[in-house]
Scaffold this motif. Structure first.
Motif, PDB file in Angstrom:
ATOM      1  N   THR A   1       0.838  -1.206   0.000  1.00 11.94           N
ATOM      2  CA  THR A   1       0.000   0.000   0.000  1.00 11.94           C
ATOM      3  C   THR A   1       0.868   1.248   0.000  1.00 11.94           C
ATOM      4  O   THR A   1       0.607   2.213  -0.730  1.00 11.94           O
ATOM      5  CB  THR A   1      -0.903   0.004   1.245  1.00 11.94           C
ATOM      6  OG1 THR A   1      -1.786  -1.107   1.175  1.00 11.94           O
ATOM      7  CG2 THR A   1      -1.733   1.283   1.313  1.00 11.94           C
ATOM      8  N   LEU A   2       1.921   1.230   0.819  1.00 10.16           N
ATOM      9  CA  LEU A   2       2.784   2.399   0.973  1.00 10.16           C
ATOM     10  C   LEU A   2       3.789   2.536  -0.174  1.00 10.16           C
ATOM     11  O   LEU A   2       4.524   3.508  -0.229  1.00 10.16           O
ATOM     12  CB  LEU A   2       3.526   2.307   2.307  1.00 10.16           C
ATOM     13  CG  LEU A   2       2.610   2.402   3.530  1.00 10.16           C
ATOM     14  CD1 LEU A   2       3.325   1.928   4.771  1.00 10.16           C
ATOM     15  CD2 LEU A   2       2.110   3.821   3.705  1.00 10.16           C
ATOM     16  N   ILE A   3       3.831   1.560  -1.058  1.00  5.26           N
ATOM     17  CA  ILE A   3       4.696   1.665  -2.243  1.00  5.26           C
ATOM     18  C   ILE A   3       3.868   2.004  -3.480  1.00  5.26           C
ATOM     19  O   ILE A   3       4.152   2.959  -4.207  1.00  5.26           O
ATOM     20  CB  ILE A   3       5.468   0.336  -2.461  1.00  5.26           C
ATOM     21  CG1 ILE A   3       6.433   0.103  -1.300  1.00  5.26           C
ATOM     22  CG2 ILE A   3       6.225   0.369  -3.782  1.00  5.26           C
ATOM     23  CD1 ILE A   3       7.093  -1.273  -1.309  1.00  5.26           C
ATOM     24  N   ILE A   4       2.809   1.226  -3.714  1.00  3.21           N
ATOM     25  CA  ILE A   4       2.045   1.365  -4.952  1.00  3.21           C
ATOM     26  C   ILE A   4       1.257   2.672  -5.006  1.00  3.21           C
ATOM     27  O   ILE A   4       1.307   3.404  -6.003  1.00  3.21           O
ATOM     28  CB  ILE A   4       1.089   0.160  -5.123  1.00  3.21           C
ATOM     29  CG1 ILE A   4       1.905  -1.122  -5.325  1.00  3.21           C
ATOM     30  CG2 ILE A   4       0.143   0.384  -6.295  1.00  3.21           C
ATOM     31  CD1 ILE A   4       1.072  -2.383  -5.332  1.00  3.21           C
ATOM     32  N   SER A   5       0.527   2.983  -3.900  1.00  2.00           N
ATOM     33  CA  SER A   5      -0.355   4.157  -3.947  1.00  2.00           C
ATOM     34  C   SER A   5       0.395   5.461  -4.189  1.00  2.00           C
ATOM     35  O   SER A   5       0.026   6.233  -5.089  1.00  2.00           O
ATOM     36  CB  SER A   5      -1.180   4.236  -2.662  1.00  2.00           C
ATOM     37  OG  SER A   5      -2.021   3.115  -2.561  1.00  2.00           O
ATOM     38  N   PRO A   6       1.478   5.785  -3.456  1.00  2.00           N
ATOM     39  CA  PRO A   6       2.195   7.026  -3.753  1.00  2.00           C
ATOM     40  C   PRO A   6       2.804   7.031  -5.148  1.00  2.00           C
ATOM     41  O   PRO A   6       2.812   8.062  -5.827  1.00  2.00           O
ATOM     42  CB  PRO A   6       3.289   7.071  -2.679  1.00  2.00           C
ATOM     43  CG  PRO A   6       2.813   6.202  -1.589  1.00  2.00           C
ATOM     44  CD  PRO A   6       2.019   5.141  -2.247  1.00  2.00           C
ATOM     45  N   VAL A   7       3.320   5.867  -5.600  1.00  2.00           N
ATOM     46  CA  VAL A   7       3.924   5.816  -6.938  1.00  2.00           C
ATOM     47  C   VAL A   7       2.885   6.088  -8.006  1.00  2.00           C
ATOM     48  O   VAL A   7       3.143   6.806  -8.986  1.00  2.00           O
ATOM     49  CB  VAL A   7       4.610   4.447  -7.156  1.00  2.00           C
ATOM     50  CG1 VAL A   7       5.012   4.282  -8.609  1.00  2.00           C
ATOM     51  CG2 VAL A   7       5.832   4.319  -6.262  1.00  2.00           C
ATOM     52  N   GLU A   8       1.668   5.525  -7.856  1.00  3.99           N
ATOM     53  CA  GLU A   8       0.604   5.788  -8.832  1.00  3.99           C
ATOM     54  C   GLU A   8       0.259   7.271  -8.884  1.00  3.99           C
ATOM     55  O   GLU A   8       0.069   7.853  -9.966  1.00  3.99           O
ATOM     56  CB  GLU A   8      -0.640   4.969  -8.474  1.00  3.99           C
ATOM     57  CG  GLU A   8      -0.503   3.482  -8.812  1.00  3.99           C
ATOM     58  CD  GLU A   8      -1.750   2.700  -8.433  1.00  3.99           C
ATOM     59  OE1 GLU A   8      -2.585   3.266  -7.685  1.00  3.99           O
ATOM     60  OE2 GLU A   8      -1.881   1.549  -8.885  1.00  3.99           O
ATOM     61  N   GLN A   9       0.203   7.912  -7.712  1.00  2.62           N
ATOM     62  CA  GLN A   9      -0.082   9.342  -7.692  1.00  2.62           C
ATOM     63  C   GLN A   9       1.042  10.143  -8.352  1.00  2.62           C
ATOM     64  O   GLN A   9       0.790  11.104  -9.079  1.00  2.62           O
ATOM     65  CB  GLN A   9      -0.272   9.820  -6.249  1.00  2.62           C
ATOM     66  CG  GLN A   9      -1.601   9.395  -5.642  1.00  2.62           C
ATOM     67  CD  GLN A   9      -1.759   9.961  -4.251  1.00  2.62           C
ATOM     68  OE1 GLN A   9      -1.048   9.583  -3.345  1.00  2.62           O
ATOM     69  NE2 GLN A   9      -2.681  10.884  -4.099  1.00  2.62           N
ATOM     70  N   MET A  10       2.272   9.733  -8.102  1.00  2.00           N
ATOM     71  CA  MET A  10       3.397  10.417  -8.738  1.00  2.00           C
ATOM     72  C   MET A  10       3.352  10.259 -10.259  1.00  2.00           C
ATOM     73  O   MET A  10       3.632  11.203 -11.014  1.00  2.00           O
ATOM     74  CB  MET A  10       4.719   9.865  -8.192  1.00  2.00           C
ATOM     75  CG  MET A  10       4.977  10.215  -6.736  1.00  2.00           C
ATOM     76  SD  MET A  10       6.453   9.374  -6.092  1.00  2.00           S
ATOM     77  CE  MET A  10       6.370   9.834  -4.357  1.00  2.00           C
ATOM     78  N   MET A  11       2.982   9.049 -10.705  1.00  2.00           N
ATOM     79  CA  MET A  11       2.894   8.797 -12.156  1.00  2.00           C
ATOM     80  C   MET A  11       1.780   9.617 -12.784  1.00  2.00           C
ATOM     81  O   MET A  11       1.889  10.063 -13.938  1.00  2.00           O
ATOM     82  CB  MET A  11       2.659   7.305 -12.401  1.00  2.00           C
ATOM     83  CG  MET A  11       3.871   6.428 -12.064  1.00  2.00           C
ATOM     84  SD  MET A  11       3.466   4.669 -12.044  1.00  2.00           S
ATOM     85  CE  MET A  11       2.999   4.412 -13.756  1.00  2.00           C
ATOM     86  N   ASN A  12       0.685   9.836 -12.039  1.00  2.00           N
ATOM     87  CA  ASN A  12      -0.454  10.587 -12.578  1.00  2.00           C
ATOM     88  C   ASN A  12      -0.340  12.086 -12.320  1.00  2.00           C
ATOM     89  O   ASN A  12      -1.270  12.847 -12.621  1.00  2.00           O
ATOM     90  CB  ASN A  12      -1.757  10.074 -11.942  1.00  2.00           C
ATOM     91  CG  ASN A  12      -2.021   8.627 -12.300  1.00  2.00           C
ATOM     92  OD1 ASN A  12      -1.591   8.168 -13.358  1.00  2.00           O
ATOM     93  ND2 ASN A  12      -2.698   7.903 -11.425  1.00  2.00           N
TER      94      ASN A  12
END
Length: 899
Positions: free
Chosen positions: A394-405
């Protein structure tokens, strides 16, 4: 020297010394040919004393090998010779040996007779008490065989006291072993263990390994009867290893029986059946040996009579006739024994088949239970591992997705650290699983080198000092002043120590204490060097019901997600400690703390040659961030996050966030801070207090939390009239359908599974707030359109509004009825009533009371129930002018226009 001189006496004595050297090592099979040669050389002389000594030596070695029929022939012949010679000291020794053989053959009366004769002679000699020590022991054995346990203990105690007084450690060890066995028979188990361990220590010190097998067997049975199966098994294995190495026969049957009993008590029926079969086969083989020995005895007797003829040629013919008669008699006895043996053999086989059938049924049942256990363990494993992976993901995927978007609004550096830390956490979990896999397959080997264990422990524990300062925990490290130089595997010891110290910090709050102590080296019962390591904390402790399962794989305590761990760490610690030849124990009391005690074998004798490597140049520390990731302290900036949210969130919906993982809590707060005012709580208990205090517009809660979990927190909120209206979103790593249903059944309005998408979380929260506004409009209309009939809905919120309606309606004509009186009627404070009514209807309590008065006034005006002034007073307005103003503001018309 003896061969050079050609002296038969010297040659005989030389063979005697060679045989005794082997006998003292327990190698009786190797001693036998030397004592045979000793007798052959002796018979070539005319020295009767030498004849008697050689016959006695050969009889003793046969006795030690368990061939008692051969032993008795040579010993009786030796006694005859020694009676002729008149050497009282040697004669006493011979009587004692004969008594021992009869004792082993269960002929207790004969044994006692010969042994009492030996004791009487020895006590009559100078320094006789010292030579009588072993006779006291053998008399004790004989009386015990006769069923006189008290007499047996009396003689053994006399001998033991004399042995200690004279400083004879060997005989003291033997007699301590005898007393241990006698106290076991009287069910005095503590006395038996004390003397058994004394016997083992004394005999081990003298390296009398052939004698140590008896106290080991007794100790194993005693530990089994006390219910300590692990200790019983360990002790039996030590003795059995010596039995196999020295190829001893006695007491092999006792060891087999011990193994069968212990394994059966442990529920390992397959192993129990294996050792029971070995015991029964040994019974059969011993019986066959008895038959062979009986025939061999006849032959040996015949041979001995021939040798005696060489000493007394004049009796040759008489002795031959006697020998033939005895041969016929013994042949008849052998035939009878063969018939009896056949009957016993078939009875034994029948018992074996019956026992096999019983054990097979037990084994089948046990295997079925084991399969069910394995099934449950597999399910638990996948559930726990899934849970452990989901939180860091959760703490890896969610921030990375926001950074990508390009929608990320938080501190990039902060989240880089969080992502890195949780990536390392996943790597550590994978490494632990790999270590367990290697342990199971036997591929994980020790790599020990010499070093200062004290310095190593100090360095590893010292790496936690910065954590102790941040967490405000007192860290104490106690190691011996002198260097603790020994052999140990740095990698394995580091993993054990880091895991235990991390756990100690994880469970110890601010102001607590964590102590790491290394005790000076000691030696165990096998004289191997042992180091003891103690890790103690003053944390929350472990529930007593969880202690027996603490070291089982994938077993987790019912604590928070952060504190519970993967359920792998302590299982790995236990197996690493056992690989290192040690053991681990735990003592804990809830609310007071926990103590882990680890022992490690650190002597060179423990390691195989290939397990010792060259010494490293430093302590070999490899402690990473990940080693302590479970006790993460929030970033300093996060400590003020709640204040910042309150300051910047004026006018925004109030959101209560309950999550014990500080990284997850910080991430969710950052995600929602732009649209909501955030209040944070680290466990369910604090969250409930804050909910009652602030009445938030929405709650987001994790399921697994300390002190009060999310499920109980949700139940408490929904059961309380003051907070029952608050929508709840539950977050969890438990993704099963049954878990979702359990959460929703407690009253949760929505359910999100980790790892979750930040956009989805924002949308779900916004939808629930919007739904609450629509429900607010519904309740607003229900209060506005005044009706005395109860609301049809059965929800707690509807019941609450009906109570408000009834309380106000009953006091419409009371101009002094205000918010305070309404709160008293409902059972809430003024502020709680205000937050609850505002959240449900959008009206304050004053507005609810005023609006209901106006609605009743309009009803009365339409029915012409009185003048405007009268109706104003009836509806609680003391001033007609104020009534007119409020009426017009609310309806848009004056009371006069309605009337």
């Amino acid at each position: 020297m003896a061969k050079k001189t050609g002296s038969r006496k010297n040659l005989s004595r030389a063979e005697y010394l060679r045989g005794m050297a082997y006998s003292e090592q327990g190698k009786f099979q190797d001693a036998l040919p030397h004592h045979r040669q000793e007798l052959a050389y002796a018979l070539q002389t005319d020295d009767l004393e030498l004849h008697g000594k050689a016959l006695n030596s050969l009889g003793n070695v046969f006795h030690n090998m368990g061939r008692n029929d051969s032993a008795i022939v040579y010993l009786l012949q030796s006694a005859k010779v020694k009676e002729q010679v008149g050497n009282q000291k040697d004669l006493a020794a011979c009587y004692a040996n004969i008594g021992n053989v009869f004792s082993d053959e269960k002929a207790s009366d004969k044994a006692i007779g010969y042994l009492e004769k030996a004791l009487k002679i020895r006590l009559s000699l100078p320094q006789g008490e010292k030579s009588a020590i072993i006779t006291y022991n053998n008399l004790s054995v004989a009386y015990n065989g006769a069923g006189n346990n008290d007499k047996a203990i009396e003689y053994a105690q006399r001998g033991y006291e004399l042995a200690e007084k004279s400083g004879n450690k060997f005989l003291a060890g033997v007699l301590a072993g005898s007393l241990s066995h006698l106290w076991l028979e009287k069910k005095e188990l503590d006395k038996s263990i004390k003397l058994g361990e004394k016997s083992v220590n004394l005999l081990a010190e003298l390296n009398r390994r052939a004698n140590i097998v008896y106290p080991y067997a007794t100790l194993s049975e005693t530990w089994w009867r006390k219910g300590n199966f692990t200790k019983a098994l360990e002790t039996n294995r030590l003795g059995y290893a010596i039995m196999e190495e020295l190829k001893l026969i006695e007491p092999l049957e006792v060891y087999y029986e011990n193994f069968a009993n212990v394994y059966e008590s442990m529920g390992e029926h397959k192993q129990a059946l294996f050792w029971f079969k070995k015991m029964m086969v040994l019974d059969d083989s011993l019986f066959n040996k008895e038959k062979i020995a009986a025939i061999a005895g006849v032959e040996a007797k015949f041979e001995s009579e021939k040798k005696e003829a060489q000493l007394a040629k004049q009796q040759l013919e008489i002795e031959r006739e006697a020998s033939q008669k005895k041969t016929i008699l013994m042949g008849a006895v052998a035939a009878f024994l063969a018939l009896a043996g056949g009957f016993y053999y078939f009875r034994s086989k029948q018992k074996i088949r019956q026992k096999e059938a019983e054990l097979a049924a037990q084994l089948e049942h046990a295997e079925a239970d084991k399969l069910r256990e394995l099934d449950a363990l597999k399910s638990t494993f996948f559930a726990n591992i899934s849970h452990e992976f989901r939180t860091p993901l959760t703490l890896i995927i969610s921030p990375v997705e926001q950074m990508m978007n390009s929608t990320f609004q938080g501190d990039f550096q902060k989240y880089y650290r969080i992502i890195h830390r949780n990536g390392k956490r996943l790597l550590d979990l994978v490494n632990q699983l790999m270590d367990l896999s290697k342990l199971e397959s036997g591929k994980l080997k020790l790599e020990a080198s010499e070093g200062d264990l004290g310095g190593f422990v100090s360095a590893v524990a010292g790496s936690f000092e910065s954590l102790a300062v941040r967490q405000q925990v007192d860290l104490q490290i106690d190691i011996p002043k002198e260097p603790a130089v020994c052999f140990f595997d740095r990698d394995k010891v580091e993993k054990v120590l880091v895991n235990l110290v991390s756990n100690a910090f994880k469970f110890t709050g601010e102001g607590g204490k964590v102590q790491v102590e290394l005790l000076p080296h000691s030696a165990n019962s096998t004289s191997s060097a042992v180091s003891t390591l103690v890790v103690q904390d003053t944390g929350m402790g472990i529930p007593a019901e969880q202690l027996p399962h603490l070291f089982e794989r994938f077993t987790k305590s019912s604590l928070s997600e952060v504190q519970a761990g993967s359920g792998i760490g302590l299982a790995l610690v236990k197996e690493l400690v056992e690989l290192h030849g040690g053991s681990i124990g735990v003592e804990s009391e809830e609310g007071k703390g926990t103590v882990f005690t680890v022992t490690l074998a650190v002597g060179t004798e423990f390691y195989k040659k290939e397990e010792i490597i060259e010494e490293t140049s430093d302590f070999g520390l490899r402690i990473s961030e990940n080693s302590k990731q479970d006790v993460t302290i929030p970033e300093p900036s996060a400590l003020n996050s709640e204040f910042k949210n309150l300051k910047s969130g004026f006018g925004k919906p109030l959101l209560l966030l309950a999550e014990d993982n500080p990284d997850v809590r910080s991430y969710i707060a950052d995600t929602l801070a732009a649209d909501y005012k955030i209040i944070e709580a680290e466990n369910g208990r604090l969250a409930l207090e804050k909910a009652l205090e602030t009445t938030p517009d929405l709650v987001i809660t994790d399921v697994m939390m300390p002190e009060m979990d999310g499920t109980e927190f949700c139940k408490q909120l929904k059961a309380n009239e003051k907070t029952s209206h608050i929508p709840i979103v539950m977050l969890t790593a438990r993704a099963g359908q049954s878990d979702k249903l359990e959460g929703l059944q407690t009253g949760a309005d929505d359910y999100l599974v980790k790892p979750f998408d930040a956009r989805e979380l924002r949308v779900r929260v916004a939808n629930l707030i919007e739904q609450r506004k629509k429900l607010q409009e519904y309740y607003r209309r229900s209060l506005t359109a005044f009706s005395p009939a109860p609301v049809e809905a059965e929800s707690m919120d509807a019941v609450f509004l009906q109570k408000v309606r009834e309380a106000v309606e009953a006091n419409l004509d009371d101009e002094n009825f205000s918010v305070v009186e309404l709160g008293n009627k409902i059972g809430m404070s003024r502020s709680q009533l205000h937050r609850k009514l505002s959240a449900l209807t959008g009206f304050s309590p004053n507005e609810v009371i005023r609006n209901m008065r106006l609605e009743r006034a309009r009803q009365l005006l339409e029915k012409k129930a009185g003048t405007v002034s009268e109706i104003a007073f009836l509806c609680g307005f003391s001033s007609p002018a104020y009534f007119n103003k409020c009426f017009k503001d609310y309806f848009g018309n004056t009371p006069g226009e309605i009337a």
